[in-house]
Every structure is written in structure tokens, then in C-alpha cells.
Design a protein around this motif. Structure first.
Motif, PDB file in Angstrom:
ATOM      1  N   LYS A  22       0.867  -1.188   0.000  1.00  0.00           N
ATOM      2  CA  LYS A  22       0.000   0.000   0.000  1.00  0.00           C
ATOM      3  C   LYS A  22       0.888   1.218   0.000  1.00  0.00           C
ATOM      4  O   LYS A  22       1.969   1.188   0.593  1.00  0.00           O
TER       5      LYS A  22
ATOM      6  N   GLY B  10      -7.153  -1.328  -4.070  1.00  0.00           N
ATOM      7  CA  GLY B  10      -6.297  -0.304  -3.461  1.00  0.00           C
ATOM      8  C   GLY B  10      -4.907  -0.804  -3.103  1.00  0.00           C
ATOM      9  O   GLY B  10      -4.115  -0.084  -2.496  1.00  0.00           O
ATOM     10  N   THR B  11      -4.604  -1.996  -3.445  1.00  0.00           N
ATOM     11  CA  THR B  11      -3.278  -2.555  -3.166  1.00  0.00           C
ATOM     12  C   THR B  11      -2.559  -2.773  -4.500  1.00  0.00           C
ATOM     13  O   THR B  11      -3.181  -3.209  -5.470  1.00  0.00           O
TER      14      THR B  11
ATOM     15  N   GLN C  39      -3.259  -3.616  -9.948  1.00  0.00           N
ATOM     16  CA  GLN C  39      -3.972  -2.992  -8.832  1.00  0.00           C
ATOM     17  C   GLN C  39      -5.132  -3.890  -8.406  1.00  0.00           C
ATOM     18  O   GLN C  39      -5.844  -4.432  -9.243  1.00  0.00           O
TER      19      GLN C  39
END
Lengths: 321, 276
Positions: free
Chosen positions: A240, A266-267, A263
Motif C-alpha cells: 500500500k 487499493g493494493t 492494482q
């Protein structure tokens, strides 16, 4: 002596054509002694054809093969003396009981004494869990029971090599499990060479694997090696934070061959292929953590399952062709 | 656990590996089931029943026969025996040939279609042994039950009608010809089973030979000398002691024997080449 060779089955450019159809193309196969060798391939890949060539039920168009060092064409009877075979759809003498079928099969190998032949047959019935149905006619047997009886028939001479063609493909999960259990029990006595398209079964019981596609051998080796996939050792690193510079930094390291990012929720998930496994184990995580703005949320070596490897190989082979 | 060393290895010679076990299997299909007595009863009943009807019931043919014909036979009883034995031998030879074809048409292709042949050949079995087991184990009951048993009963019936034992030598010669003809159709059917993949051609070729052979021989006479198509008549004439060209009889017998041997040879060669 040839019998002491490490490989039970060896083929050299073994090929079989039916008029214009090339069922097998220059197959070079090595089956190690005392292995459970899973022979994989989609339907129509040529698995059954190869087995029939090994058994002398069909003749090669070109190439050659040996089992126990004996030629599969000229010394077929001597080979069959030492092997057991289960066809994809096992056949029996339907009018006979399970025990009578076993005695009949045993008599191809042994002439007596009758009490010992009977004892051997009882032992086989016990092995496949059919002792309570020994004296029932085969006609009333379920598919799973027939398959287990087929294995007992194939094993009645204590073969040095057991050839099983799709032994569990037509069975329900319970029947499949029963057949796999029997195969696992036989591991210590014999080499098992079996074909299947059920990849889960292979992963459960095999130690060596070969993949056949459109008549060609496209991959083979110990199952751990196959499960590593064709891309070498790959690590998956989820971070992250802004990881734009991470790729550039990793690319500079000589033991990293490729780094790709995707992706996910969100990581940033990095797939890092490495050429030096030991260095990667020691250094890769440190290299990532060197950037304090990043938080590592996952870090593991990528494990392939056989299905993934199989699909990659078979599809890749298809595109090449 | 019984180790392999405690068991005696199968004894068949390498050339016929697996023969005795396969012979046992084929024999069990006859003698271990109701098949043997059903066939024994059926063929004996049909052939001997028809012969008995001709021998013991008032017979139109005998009434209609001219005095010369009756005199040629050696009297009314002898003429009646000619007519009765004509049914047994001339009609019987063809009927038994049909029976043999029907009984044996499935012996090889049945096992090829079902996968049993493939299973058997995955054992230490020579392909020659497979064919020889089929030939010998089926020839025995076919010859005993279809030819032997009805012949014994018919001999008894004929002797009863004659009032004394019927001459053995001609009768046995007729039975021998009947057996040879039956053997010819057994070997032909087995050979066809190795050549074709369906029952149609097997039945077609064999039945065409039985039913159409005599007709064809009528148009092209040399065929009678080189095929078994004359054998039904030869069997009858021989059994009843009637005159027949020795050359024709010998030629038909030798030709039938040679054909039968050739069929077995082709079956062995063809089966050796068959792939599964």
C-alpha cells in the motif's frame, strides 16, 4: 543389467498415425521405477494410444520403446507377464463372479497350486474392499465396484508395472477417492503409470507427471518441478502506498528478471520473477521495505496449482500450433 | 500374502502362451452353461424328428416312386431309408452349416466390440493362442452336439426301420462328410470374424455360400469340384451306398479340407495384425 535401470518405461521418438491422423508424434518418455506417474492430457491427446502401444495392442508407426528393457513390439508377451493393465472401461467375463474373474485372470500367470491362487485372489479382493461381494456375479456391480475389481485384476500377478487408463474418470467423488486410496496403497509395491484428465487426482497421488497434448509430450518431470510453472520462481508482493519507484529499483537488481504490477482493491500487487531463489528469499522483502512510504500487506512465493500449469501449457501449445 | 515365487508359472509353451486358460474359458461357455444341452436337444430333435417322420410315417414320395426306382434301392424299405436319410444328410448338412454360422458369428467380433478381446490380449497371451482356443474349444461341442449326437440317434432310427443294424461304414462316411462341411463353415465364420467389424458381412458371406452355392455350382460345374457345395449330396449318396464319381467326391473333400485350413491360416494372420 537392464532390469536395474532407473526407468521402467522408455520411449524413443515413439509415433503412431492412423492414415492422415497423427495420434502420437515422436514421444520420448521416461517413467522412473517405483513412481506414481500421472500421464495428463485433454481428451484425444493420445494417452490411450500410447498405452496401447506399450501393451502391444497396437504397433508404432515409427520410433521404439522398451519396458523393463524389453522391446514393446518384439517382446510384448514377456512384458505383459510383468505388468497389470486396467482399460478405461474395464471388461470382465460378465457371467462369472468377481472371484471367478480373478482366478481366471490369475491363470494367465500361474498354473497352481489352486489353494495359493485362491489365497492370492482373496488378498486382491481384500485390497480393493470387495471381499463381501466376491461371489456375486459382476452384472450387479456398480461403476466404482467394477473399477476396483479392474484394479484387483490388474494387480493379481503382483506386476512390476501397473498401467491404468483413466482409472477414476467415470466415478463419483466417493468412488474416485476409493480408487485413489487403492493406488496410494500400491505405491510401495509397484510402479503405477496412469492416464487422467482429472488434475486434482494427479496432485493428490502422483510424484511424477507428463503432459501430452495433440500427440506430443509438452512437459514432464517431478510434480514439484511442474508446479513451479513455466515462469520460474515468482514472488507476489502486495504493497500500500505509492509504489511507482519500486519497479525501477527492482529492475536494477541482477537477480530479478521481471517485475509486473496490478492494482487490486487499493493494493499494488507485484509479481516479481527471480533468477536466484536463495538471494531472493534473503533480500527481496528487505528491498521492498527499504522505501518507508510503503506498507507490505502480503508477501509470498507464488504457488501454481496443476490446473493453472496444465492450462498454460496446453493453451500455449495450442497457440504455437 | 502369497509371494509370486510360491506359485507355479503358467505352463503353456511360449508359442501358444495363454491357450489352456482361453480354451477353458471357451469350453465353459458351452459345457458350463445350458448351451450344450439346449443345442444338443435342438439339433437332435429337429434332424432326428424329421428323419423319423420320413422313415416311419406313410410317405408320399415312396408311394409316388416308380418300380424301377424302388428296385434300384433294393426294395421298399431300402427306398424309404434313402428318402429318410436324404433328409438327415442332404438337408441336415446345410441346416447344420446354418446353425454353425449362427452359433459362431459372434465369437470374435463380439469380444472385439465389447473390449473383452483387448483385455485378454493385455495379458501374457499369444494372439495365435486366442484363435486356436476359439477354433478347438468351439469345434468340439459343435461337432459333438450338432453332428455326433444326432448321428447316433439317426443311426438307431435307421437300424430300427431296417430291422437290423444299418451298415456302419457308409453311414460313418456320410457323418464324416457332414462333420467336414460343418468344420468348413466354422472356420469360414471365424475367419470372417477377424476380417470384418460387423455381423452383417459375416452372416451374408456364410449364408450366401450355404444357400446360393449349390445354385452357382449348377451354372459353373467346376465349382462343385473345388468347393464344399456338393457335399450335402455327396454325404447322402455315400451314407446310402449309392454310386458317386470317386473323383468328384475326393476332389470336393480335398478342396473343403484345403479351404478350411486356409481360412484358419488367414484368421491367424489377420488377427495377428489387428490393432486395438
Amino acid at each position: 543389467m537392464k532390469q536395474l535401470d532407473a526407468f521402467v518405461i522408455e520411449t524413443d521418438n515413439l509415433s503412431k498415425s492412423f492414415e492422415e491422423v497423427h495420434a502420437l508424434r515422436a514421444v520420448n518418455l521416461r517413467v522412473p521405477r517405483n513412481s506414481i506417474f500421472g500421464f495428463l492430457g485433454p481428451n484425444g491427446a493420445g494417452k490411450t494410444t500410447l498405452m496401447k502401444l506399450l501393451l502391444g495392442l497396437a504397433r508404432p508407426t515409427s520410433g521404439s520403446g522398451t519396458i523393463f528393457g524389453l522391446d514393446i513390439v518384439t517382446e510384448s508377451v514377456a512384458i505383459r507377464e510383468r505388468i497389470g493393465y486396467l482399460a478405461q472401461q474395464p471388461r470382465f467375463i460378465e457371467q462369472l463372479t468377481a472371484r471367478e474373474n480373478l482366478v481366471f485372470t490369475a491363470k494367465f500367470f500361474f498354473s497352481g497350486p489352486p489353494a495359493k491362487i485362491r489365497a492370492r485372489c482373496d488378498e486382491m479382493l481384500e485390497l480393493v474392499g470387495l471381499s463381501d461381494k466376491a461371489d456375486r456375479p459382476i452384472k450387479g456391480f456398480s461403476g466404482g465396484e467394477k473399477q476396483r475389481l479392474g484394479i484387483a485384476l490388474a494387480q493379481v500377478n503382483y506386476p512390476d508395472l501397473l498401467i491404468l487408463d483413466e482409472p477414476a474418470s467415470a466415478l463419483d467423488p466417493l468412488g474416485r477417492q476409493a480408487v485413489l486410496d487403492v493406488m496410494a496403497r500400491l505405491r510401495k509395491h509397484t510402479t503405477v503409470f496412469y492416464s487422467t484428465h482429472i488434475l486434482d487426482d494427479v496432485q493428490r497421488v502422483s510424484d511424477t507427471v507428463a503432459i501430452l497434448n495433440r500427440g506430443q509430450l509438452v512437459a514432464g518431470g517431478p510434480i514439484e518441478q511442474i508446479l513451479r510453472g513455466t515462469e520460474g520462481v515468482v514472488y507476489s508482493v502486495g504493497v500500500k502506498g505509492r509504489s511507482d519507484g519500486l519497479g525501477t529499483r527492482l529492475a536494477r537488481l541482477p537477480w530479478i528478471t521481471q517485475a509486473m504490477v496490478a492494482q487490486r482493491n487499493g493494493t499494488s500487487v507485484w509479481q516479481v520473477s527471480v533468477s536466484d531463489e536463495k538471494t531472493a528469499e534473503r533480500e527481496l522483502l528487505r528491498q521492498v521495505l527499504a522505501d518507508p512510504s510503503l506498507t507490505v500487506v502480503e508477501f509470498n512465493r507464488k504457488r501454481y496449482d496443476l490446473e493453472e500449469v496444465f492450462m498454460n501449457i496446453v493453451r500455449g501449445d495450442g497457440h504455437d500450433g | 500374502m502369497t509371494a509370486n515365487a510360491e506359485l507355479h508359472k503358467a505352463r503353456d509353451g511360449q508359442g501358444l502362451r495363454g491357450f489352456s486358460n482361453l480354451f477353458g474359458k471357451e469350453s465353459r461357455a458351452w459345457w458350463g452353461t445350458h448351451r450344450w444341452w439346449v443345442n444338443g436337444l435342438l439339433w437332435t430333435g429337429v434332424l432326428c424328428g424329421l428323419t423319423a417322420i420320413m422313415l416311419f410315417l406313410p410317405n408320399e414320395e415312396v408311394f409316388a416312386a416308380s418300380a424301377a426306382e424302388v428296385a434300384l434301392a433294393g426294395g421298399e424299405t431300402a427306398y424309404t431309408l434313402w428318402i429318410g436319410l436324404n433328409i438327415f444328410f442332404e438337408f441336415g448338412v446345410s441346416l447344420l452349416a446354418i446353425g454353425t454360422v449362427v452359433l459362431s458369428q459372434d465369437l470374435i467380433i463380439g469380444e472385439r466390440h465389447s473390449g473383452v478381446a483387448e483385455w485378454l490380449l493385455s495379458k501374457p497371451v499369444r494372439r495365435h493362442a486366442y484363435i486356436w482356443a476359439k477354433v478347438t474349444a468351439n469345434a468340439l461341442p459343435v461337432l459333438l452336439l450338432l453332428v455326433g449326437l444326432p448321428s447316433i440317434v439317426t443311426y438307431g432310427i435307421a437300424s430300427l426301420r431296417l430291422g437290423m443294424p444299418f451298415p456302419v461304414r457308409p453311414f460313418l462316411s456320410g457323418v464324416g462328410i457332414m462333420a467336414l462341411n460343418t468344420w468348413f463353415y466354422l472356420s469360414l465364420t471365424l475367419m470372417l470374424g477377424t476380417l470384418f467389424n460387423s455381423r452383417g458381412p459375416i452372416l451374408g458371406v456364410a449364408l450366401a455360400s450355404i444357400l446360393g452355392g449349390g445354385l452357382l455350382g449348377g451354372f459353373i460345374e467346376p465349382l462343385f469340384w473345388t468347393t464344399p457345395w456338393m457335399l450335402p449330396k455327396v454325404a447322402w449318396l455315400t451314407a446310402t451306398g449309392q454310386t458317386i464319381s470317386a473323383e468328384m467326391r475326393l476332389s470336393a473333400l480335398v478342396a473343403t479340407t484345403v479351404w478350411s485350413a486356409a481360412f484358419i491360416l488367414v484368421a491367424l494372420m489377420q488377427f495377428e495384425k489387428t490393432e486395438y
